[in-house]
Design a protein around this motif. Sequence first.
Motif, PDB file in Angstrom:
ATOM      1  N   UNK A   1       0.822  -1.206   0.000  1.00 32.23           N
ATOM      2  CA  UNK A   1       0.000   0.000   0.000  1.00 32.23           C
ATOM      3  C   UNK A   1       0.857   1.257   0.000  1.00 32.23           C
ATOM      4  N   UNK A   2       0.293   2.347  -0.524  1.00 29.18           N
ATOM      5  CA  UNK A   2       0.929   3.648  -0.434  1.00 29.18           C
ATOM      6  C   UNK A   2       0.176   4.485   0.593  1.00 29.18           C
ATOM      7  N   UNK A   3       0.855   5.487   1.129  1.00 27.07           N
ATOM      8  CA  UNK A   3       0.278   6.350   2.149  1.00 27.07           C
ATOM      9  C   UNK A   3      -0.029   7.720   1.566  1.00 27.07           C
ATOM     10  N   UNK A   4      -1.072   8.347   2.095  1.00 26.62           N
ATOM     11  CA  UNK A   4      -1.468   9.674   1.652  1.00 26.62           C
ATOM     12  C   UNK A   4      -1.654  10.577   2.862  1.00 26.62           C
ATOM     13  N   UNK A   5      -0.952  11.695   2.874  1.00 31.38           N
ATOM     14  CA  UNK A   5      -0.982  12.655   3.969  1.00 31.38           C
ATOM     15  C   UNK A   5      -1.598  13.948   3.449  1.00 31.38           C
ATOM     16  N   UNK A   6      -2.874  14.165   3.771  1.00 25.43           N
ATOM     17  CA  UNK A   6      -3.594  15.312   3.223  1.00 25.43           C
ATOM     18  C   UNK A   6      -3.408  16.584   4.045  1.00 25.43           C
ATOM     19  N   UNK A   7      -3.222  16.459   5.343  1.00 26.32           N
ATOM     20  CA  UNK A   7      -3.075  17.628   6.196  1.00 26.32           C
ATOM     21  C   UNK A   7      -2.560  17.239   7.561  1.00 26.32           C
ATOM     22  N   UNK A   8      -1.979  18.210   8.286  1.00 25.16           N
ATOM     23  CA  UNK A   8      -1.404  17.908   9.602  1.00 25.16           C
ATOM     24  C   UNK A   8      -2.456  17.412  10.589  1.00 25.16           C
ATOM     25  N   UNK A   9      -3.673  17.866  10.455  1.00 26.86           N
ATOM     26  CA  UNK A   9      -4.710  17.501  11.415  1.00 26.86           C
ATOM     27  C   UNK A   9      -5.684  16.480  10.833  1.00 26.86           C
ATOM     28  N   UNK A  10      -5.270  15.824   9.755  1.00 30.84           N
ATOM     29  CA  UNK A  10      -6.072  14.767   9.156  1.00 30.84           C
ATOM     30  C   UNK A  10      -5.326  13.451   9.261  1.00 30.84           C
ATOM     31  N   UNK A  11      -6.051  12.358   9.479  1.00 31.36           N
ATOM     32  CA  UNK A  11      -5.371  11.065   9.604  1.00 31.36           C
ATOM     33  C   UNK A  11      -4.696  10.662   8.299  1.00 31.36           C
TER      34      UNK A  11
ATOM     35  N   UNK B   1       6.003   3.922  -0.672  1.00 35.10           N
ATOM     36  CA  UNK B   1       5.569   5.063  -1.464  1.00 35.10           C
ATOM     37  C   UNK B   1       4.569   5.901  -0.679  1.00 35.10           C
ATOM     38  N   UNK B   2       4.695   7.219  -0.795  1.00 35.64           N
ATOM     39  CA  UNK B   2       3.775   8.116  -0.101  1.00 35.64           C
ATOM     40  C   UNK B   2       3.664   9.424  -0.866  1.00 35.64           C
ATOM     41  N   UNK B   3       2.518  10.087  -0.698  1.00 39.41           N
ATOM     42  CA  UNK B   3       2.298  11.428  -1.220  1.00 39.41           C
ATOM     43  C   UNK B   3       1.851  12.301  -0.058  1.00 39.41           C
ATOM     44  N   UNK B   4       2.291  13.550  -0.071  1.00 34.96           N
ATOM     45  CA  UNK B   4       1.985  14.419   1.058  1.00 34.96           C
ATOM     46  C   UNK B   4       1.680  15.839   0.596  1.00 34.96           C
ATOM     47  N   UNK B   5       0.624  16.408   1.158  1.00 41.06           N
ATOM     48  CA  UNK B   5       0.315  17.824   0.953  1.00 41.06           C
ATOM     49  C   UNK B   5       0.863  18.660   2.095  1.00 41.06           C
ATOM     50  N   UNK B   6       1.559  17.993   3.035  1.00 42.80           N
ATOM     51  CA  UNK B   6       2.081  18.659   4.234  1.00 42.80           C
ATOM     52  C   UNK B   6       3.569  18.941   4.093  1.00 42.80           C
ATOM     53  N   UNK B   7       4.298  17.912   3.652  1.00 41.69           N
ATOM     54  CA  UNK B   7       5.735  18.078   3.454  1.00 41.69           C
ATOM     55  C   UNK B   7       6.570  17.824   4.701  1.00 41.69           C
ATOM     56  N   UNK B   8       7.857  18.120   4.576  1.00 38.55           N
ATOM     57  CA  UNK B   8       8.486  18.827   3.462  1.00 38.55           C
ATOM     58  C   UNK B   8       8.592  18.023   2.160  1.00 38.55           C
ATOM     59  N   UNK B   9       8.538  16.674   2.252  1.00 45.62           N
ATOM     60  CA  UNK B   9       8.605  15.875   1.031  1.00 45.62           C
ATOM     61  C   UNK B   9       7.206  15.681   0.464  1.00 45.62           C
TER      62      UNK B   9
END
Length: 374
Positions: A88-98, A225-233
């Motif tokens: 699975x890949x991970x998705x980070x949408x926001x600091x205060x979202x799971x 693999x991961x995608x992030x809207x928070x970063x820095x990556x």
Amino acid sequence: MKQVQVAIVGGGLSGLYAAALLEQAGVDYLLIEGREQAGGRIQSLHAGDETQRFDLGATWVWPAFQTQLAQLLQQLDIELIAQEEQGDMLLERGLHQPISRHPGYVSSPPSMRVVGGMRRLIEKLQHRLNPAKLLFSHLVTQIAANAEGVQLTAQTPLGESLSVHAEQVFLALPPALAEGINFSPGLPEAVAREWANTGTWMAPHAKYVAVYSQPFWRQQGLSGEARSAVGPMAEIHDASASGQAAALFGFLGMPAKTRWTTSESNLKDLCRAQLVRLFGEQAAHPVAEFFKDWAEDPLTATASDLTVEPGHSIPQAFIREGVWQGRLQGIASEWSAAFPGYIAGAIDAATRGFTTFTTQSNQPTQGAQYEIEK
């Protein structure tokens, strides 16, 4: 003054491959590189063991459709490994979202990496060249056309000037950097503008690599693999070596000018903290870390690279009129019509440059494909 048939400005992959083609054809050349070693935007650093190297520059190839590159890799006996995408890949949408996990994407055809790092390709090619024809730590500052050909002026490590006379020049460096050389007479205005506005691949980016003793994320059913809207990556991938060290790497999503407001040490801390958020506490203790900001590399990036997006147009590689016609051509990856900016593009553009030169000069060749002598 040294005299050669072809002067190659730049010692990255396109410059080395052009040198290999010229040497095989018996053409006298000189490669001039500003860095202390060959490689350009290919950089692989090792973590303890020299065989465990991780790419901070160009990383992937797709031999399934990059056939010329695939043939070269096979001839050079370079082993490839598929990019790890199982899990699975991970998705980070926001600091205060799971953080959410999703079925991963599997590339087709697969993205491949070089076992031991992409630098193996550079080393294998360089090993087959005459060291006397490779000049490092020399920065070309001026290229002048005259009745006899082209004269290049390079600055030596001691600040002295070296002159080289050639029939033709191969520009094996990004168009934006090439435009910054002092040409006499000047390039046609349209060409100069086009080169200056061509974005350089890798130039705006920064990469972070964290090396671990084992790929613990796989035990969680994750691909790394991961995608992030928070970063820095913004984008993260598995960078583990085949049967050796485990690693994760990511592209920083923040602009270069934002990165420059803090230290490299702090950026590493922020990247490590992000990996902990995503993959757990085991990510807090890498055995090695690497960081490369390509925007800070003066032999890669120009000021325009911070604003110009790469890949939207292919600049003209040849000047078709005036004093520079038949004397100057671009062979870096950005000049490839087939694979601009990619590893395969460097091979494609260098081949085209070699073919054009040999056709113009009626130079006998064995074809525009490098063959390893058995």
